[in-house]
Write a protein that holds these residues in place. Structure first.
Motif, PDB file in Angstrom:
ATOM      1  N   THR A 139       0.836  -1.206   0.000  1.00  9.54           N
ATOM      2  CA  THR A 139       0.000   0.000   0.000  1.00  9.54           C
ATOM      3  C   THR A 139       0.871   1.256   0.000  1.00  9.54           C
ATOM      4  OG1 THR A 139      -0.125   0.017   2.430  1.00  9.54           O
ATOM      5  CG2 THR A 139      -1.857  -1.149   1.239  1.00  9.54           C
ATOM      6  N   PRO A 140       0.429   2.322  -0.678  1.00 13.17           N
ATOM      7  CA  PRO A 140       1.158   3.588  -0.610  1.00 13.17           C
ATOM      8  C   PRO A 140       1.173   4.116   0.814  1.00 13.17           C
ATOM      9  CG  PRO A 140      -0.473   3.605  -2.382  1.00 13.17           C
ATOM     10  CD  PRO A 140      -0.764   2.410  -1.543  1.00 13.17           C
ATOM     11  N   VAL A 141       2.361   4.527   1.265  1.00 14.39           N
ATOM     12  CA  VAL A 141       2.495   4.981   2.652  1.00 14.39           C
ATOM     13  C   VAL A 141       2.977   6.428   2.749  1.00 14.39           C
ATOM     14  CG1 VAL A 141       4.863   4.109   2.926  1.00 14.39           C
ATOM     15  CG2 VAL A 141       3.387   4.290   4.916  1.00 14.39           C
ATOM     16  N   TRP A 142       3.585   6.953   1.675  1.00 13.74           N
ATOM     17  CA  TRP A 142       4.136   8.317   1.732  1.00 13.74           C
ATOM     18  C   TRP A 142       4.364   8.807   0.317  1.00 13.74           C
ATOM     19  CZ3 TRP A 142       4.042  11.972   5.111  1.00 13.74           C
ATOM     20  CH2 TRP A 142       4.971  13.017   5.117  1.00 13.74           C
ATOM     21  N   ASN A 143       4.339  10.126   0.148  1.00 21.63           N
ATOM     22  CA  ASN A 143       4.633  10.763  -1.142  1.00 21.63           C
ATOM     23  C   ASN A 143       5.554  11.944  -0.895  1.00 21.63           C
ATOM     24  OD1 ASN A 143       2.553   9.587  -3.343  1.00 21.63           O
ATOM     25  ND2 ASN A 143       1.576   9.673  -1.329  1.00 21.63           N
ATOM     26  N   GLU A 144       6.597  12.034  -1.711  1.00 25.23           N
ATOM     27  CA  GLU A 144       7.619  13.059  -1.486  1.00 25.23           C
ATOM     28  C   GLU A 144       8.061  13.641  -2.823  1.00 25.23           C
ATOM     29  OE1 GLU A 144      10.407  12.409   1.875  1.00 25.23           O
ATOM     30  OE2 GLU A 144      11.934  12.448   0.302  1.00 25.23           O
ATOM     31  N   LEU A 145       8.115  14.965  -2.895  1.00 22.31           N
ATOM     32  CA  LEU A 145       8.595  15.644  -4.091  1.00 22.31           C
ATOM     33  C   LEU A 145      10.106  15.826  -3.998  1.00 22.31           C
ATOM     34  CD1 LEU A 145       8.145  17.311  -6.727  1.00 22.31           C
ATOM     35  CD2 LEU A 145       7.922  19.321  -5.254  1.00 22.31           C
ATOM     36  N   ALA A 201      12.665  17.323 -11.575  1.00 21.23           N
ATOM     37  CA  ALA A 201      11.850  17.284 -10.358  1.00 21.23           C
ATOM     38  C   ALA A 201      10.720  16.282 -10.544  1.00 21.23           C
ATOM     39  CB  ALA A 201      11.294  18.671 -10.063  1.00 21.23           C
ATOM     40  N   HIS A 202      10.429  15.514  -9.491  1.00 21.43           N
ATOM     41  CA  HIS A 202       9.385  14.491  -9.620  1.00 21.43           C
ATOM     42  C   HIS A 202       8.872  14.074  -8.249  1.00 21.43           C
ATOM     43  CE1 HIS A 202      13.187  12.273  -9.083  1.00 21.43           C
ATOM     44  NE2 HIS A 202      12.455  11.321  -8.509  1.00 21.43           N
ATOM     45  N   TRP A 203       7.625  13.629  -8.230  1.00 23.30           N
ATOM     46  CA  TRP A 203       7.034  13.057  -7.026  1.00 23.30           C
ATOM     47  C   TRP A 203       7.403  11.578  -6.936  1.00 23.30           C
ATOM     48  CZ3 TRP A 203       4.355  15.028  -2.921  1.00 23.30           C
ATOM     49  CH2 TRP A 203       3.971  16.379  -3.008  1.00 23.30           C
ATOM     50  N   MET A 204       7.759  11.149  -5.739  1.00 20.97           N
ATOM     51  CA  MET A 204       8.120   9.756  -5.485  1.00 20.97           C
ATOM     52  C   MET A 204       7.060   9.121  -4.587  1.00 20.97           C
ATOM     53  SD  MET A 204      10.586   7.317  -5.685  1.00 20.97           S
ATOM     54  CE  MET A 204      12.250   8.032  -5.735  1.00 20.97           C
ATOM     55  N   THR A 205       6.550   7.960  -5.006  1.00 19.72           N
ATOM     56  CA  THR A 205       5.623   7.193  -4.187  1.00 19.72           C
ATOM     57  C   THR A 205       6.382   6.150  -3.382  1.00 19.72           C
ATOM     58  OG1 THR A 205       3.845   7.475  -5.806  1.00 19.72           O
ATOM     59  CG2 THR A 205       3.600   5.684  -4.215  1.00 19.72           C
ATOM     60  N   TRP A 206       6.074   6.073  -2.097  1.00 18.12           N
ATOM     61  CA  TRP A 206       6.646   5.051  -1.216  1.00 18.12           C
ATOM     62  C   TRP A 206       5.578   4.007  -0.932  1.00 18.12           C
ATOM     63  CZ3 TRP A 206      10.392   7.027   3.082  1.00 18.12           C
ATOM     64  CH2 TRP A 206      11.174   8.075   2.597  1.00 18.12           C
ATOM     65  N   PHE A 207       5.950   2.723  -1.095  1.00 20.76           N
ATOM     66  CA  PHE A 207       5.044   1.624  -0.799  1.00 20.76           C
ATOM     67  C   PHE A 207       5.551   0.851   0.416  1.00 20.76           C
ATOM     68  CE2 PHE A 207       4.334   2.335  -5.335  1.00 20.76           C
ATOM     69  CZ  PHE A 207       2.952   2.278  -5.434  1.00 20.76           C
ATOM     70  N   GLU A 208       4.634   0.552   1.324  1.00 17.39           N
ATOM     71  CA  GLU A 208       4.958  -0.256   2.501  1.00 17.39           C
ATOM     72  C   GLU A 208       5.236  -1.694   2.073  1.00 17.39           C
ATOM     73  OE1 GLU A 208       5.508  -0.881   6.600  1.00 17.39           O
ATOM     74  OE2 GLU A 208       4.861   1.029   5.732  1.00 17.39           O
ATOM     75  N   VAL A 209       6.305  -2.286   2.608  1.00 17.63           N
ATOM     76  CA  VAL A 209       6.589  -3.702   2.396  1.00 17.63           C
ATOM     77  C   VAL A 209       6.981  -4.335   3.729  1.00 17.63           C
ATOM     78  CG1 VAL A 209       7.260  -3.480  -0.034  1.00 17.63           C
ATOM     79  CG2 VAL A 209       8.996  -3.259   1.758  1.00 17.63           C
ATOM     80  N   THR A 210       6.792  -5.626   3.812  1.00 16.61           N
ATOM     81  CA  THR A 210       7.120  -6.340   5.041  1.00 16.61           C
ATOM     82  C   THR A 210       8.618  -6.460   5.238  1.00 16.61           C
ATOM     83  OG1 THR A 210       5.075  -7.611   4.800  1.00 16.61           O
ATOM     84  CG2 THR A 210       6.728  -8.484   6.318  1.00 16.61           C
ATOM     85  N   ASP A 211       9.345  -6.711   4.138  1.00 17.36           N
ATOM     86  CA  ASP A 211      10.787  -6.957   4.196  1.00 17.36           C
ATOM     87  C   ASP A 211      11.446  -6.278   3.001  1.00 17.36           C
ATOM     88  OD1 ASP A 211      13.384  -7.973   4.058  1.00 17.36           O
ATOM     89  OD2 ASP A 211      12.798  -9.981   4.709  1.00 17.36           O
ATOM     90  N   PRO A 212      12.017  -5.068   3.170  1.00 21.99           N
ATOM     91  CA  PRO A 212      12.607  -4.352   2.038  1.00 21.99           C
ATOM     92  C   PRO A 212      13.715  -5.129   1.337  1.00 21.99           C
ATOM     93  CG  PRO A 212      12.322  -2.872   3.897  1.00 21.99           C
ATOM     94  CD  PRO A 212      12.036  -4.251   4.404  1.00 21.99           C
ATOM     95  N   ASP A 213      14.494  -5.887   2.084  1.00 21.78           N
ATOM     96  CA  ASP A 213      15.588  -6.643   1.458  1.00 21.78           C
ATOM     97  C   ASP A 213      15.036  -7.722   0.533  1.00 21.78           C
ATOM     98  OD1 ASP A 213      18.362  -5.922   3.122  1.00 21.78           O
ATOM     99  OD2 ASP A 213      16.526  -5.606   4.256  1.00 21.78           O
ATOM    100  N   ALA A 214      14.043  -8.466   1.020  1.00 24.12           N
ATOM    101  CA  ALA A 214      13.431  -9.510   0.201  1.00 24.12           C
ATOM    102  C   ALA A 214      12.704  -8.910  -0.995  1.00 24.12           C
ATOM    103  CB  ALA A 214      12.478 -10.344   1.047  1.00 24.12           C
ATOM    104  N   SER A 215      12.023  -7.794  -0.791  1.00 27.98           N
ATOM    105  CA  SER A 215      11.295  -7.160  -1.889  1.00 27.98           C
ATOM    106  C   SER A 215      12.263  -6.615  -2.939  1.00 27.98           C
ATOM    107  CB  SER A 215      10.395  -6.041  -1.364  1.00 27.98           C
ATOM    108  OG  SER A 215       9.322  -6.561  -0.607  1.00 27.98           O
TER     109      SER A 215
END
Length: 255
Positions: A139-145, A201-215
């Protein structure tokens, strides 16, 4: 897992991606995030919504064959009146590229860019309130420009959406948190000459994951790339990756 409701103006409410290979992109994100898919409004061509447990998470559409546009996730910011917001964007130095237009019964949308050239969307919800689930894997968890410097664009976003600005005062960091009714909803990060020349310049979407290394490993296995390897940061562990068509996004474990 928290169900989302109608957002206050300026709050990120949806993310979408326009690609050349819709089927292959569904396969990538379906494997990575566990999304299922259902058709969405077809006004702009073939389009699907990614679902988790039957709840809408994000959208993916197919570009016309003759459109060679940058492949990137687009952050949509909520509005109570897309037409008024579009006019404010235009008057504040931004550019309105698409709309305002109706997306069936789902709502009314605008695609635009800020004065630095960063593309974002505006969404006036009707039947479709936006991302309907948060806080779980995929799921999207954060957005950053990401921009060269925050001062001018911070004024733009404050004027258009009425944000409160909370700058981080630091000699080595240019960072502004955007607040809606006192709550952090997004951020602006000035990176100076570290801004990618090929993206601007661009907006970045952050997605929540259980294990960033595995993902991150799975991204590579599925044909994508790891741009910044998983690393610990304040509040979690994250990596920056790209899908097979080059759309860049962040995966993060926030807890």
């Amino acid at each position: 897992m928290t169900e989302a409701t109608r957002r206050k103006p300026g709050t990120p409410c949806w993310v979408s991606l326009m690609v050349h290979g819709l089927d292959a992109t569904q396969e990538f994100y379906g494997e990575l995030f566990g999304w299922d898919f259902q058709p969405g409004p077809q006004q702009l061509g073939p389009y699907v919504r990614g679902l988790l447990d039957g709840k809408e998470v994000a959208g993916i559409g197919q570009l016309p064959a003759d459109r060679d546009l940058p492949i990137a996730w687009t952050t949509y910011l909520a509005s109570d009146d897309a037409d008024d917001t579009a006019e404010s964007i235009h008057c504040s130095g931004g550019t309105v590229a698409v709309g305002p237009l109706d997306a069936g019964d789902a709502g009314r949308m605008v695609i635009c860019s800020d004065p630095s050239g960063a593309v974002f969307g505006v969404w006036q919800a009707a039947d479709h309130l936006g991302t309907a689930v948060a806080g779980t894997h995929g799921t999207p968890v954060w957005n950053e420009l990401l921009t060269q410097e925050t001062d001018s664009v911070a004024k733009f976003y404050r004027t258009v959406f009425g944000y409160e600005l909370d700058p981080l005062v630091s000699a080595d960091m240019d960072f502004v948190t955007l607040l809606v009714e006192g709550r952090p909803v997004a951020a602006l990060r000035g990176v100076g000459n570290a801004l990618p020349r090929d993206r601007g310049a661009h907006w970045m979407t952050w997605f929540e994951v259980t294990d960033p290394d595995a993902s991150a490993r799975q991204v590579v296995d599925l044909g994508g790339r790891v741009l910044h390897a998983p690393h610990d940061v304040a509040g979690g562990r994250r990596a920056t990756v790209a899908d097979p068509e080059g759309a860049v996004f962040t995966i993060v474990r926030t807890a």
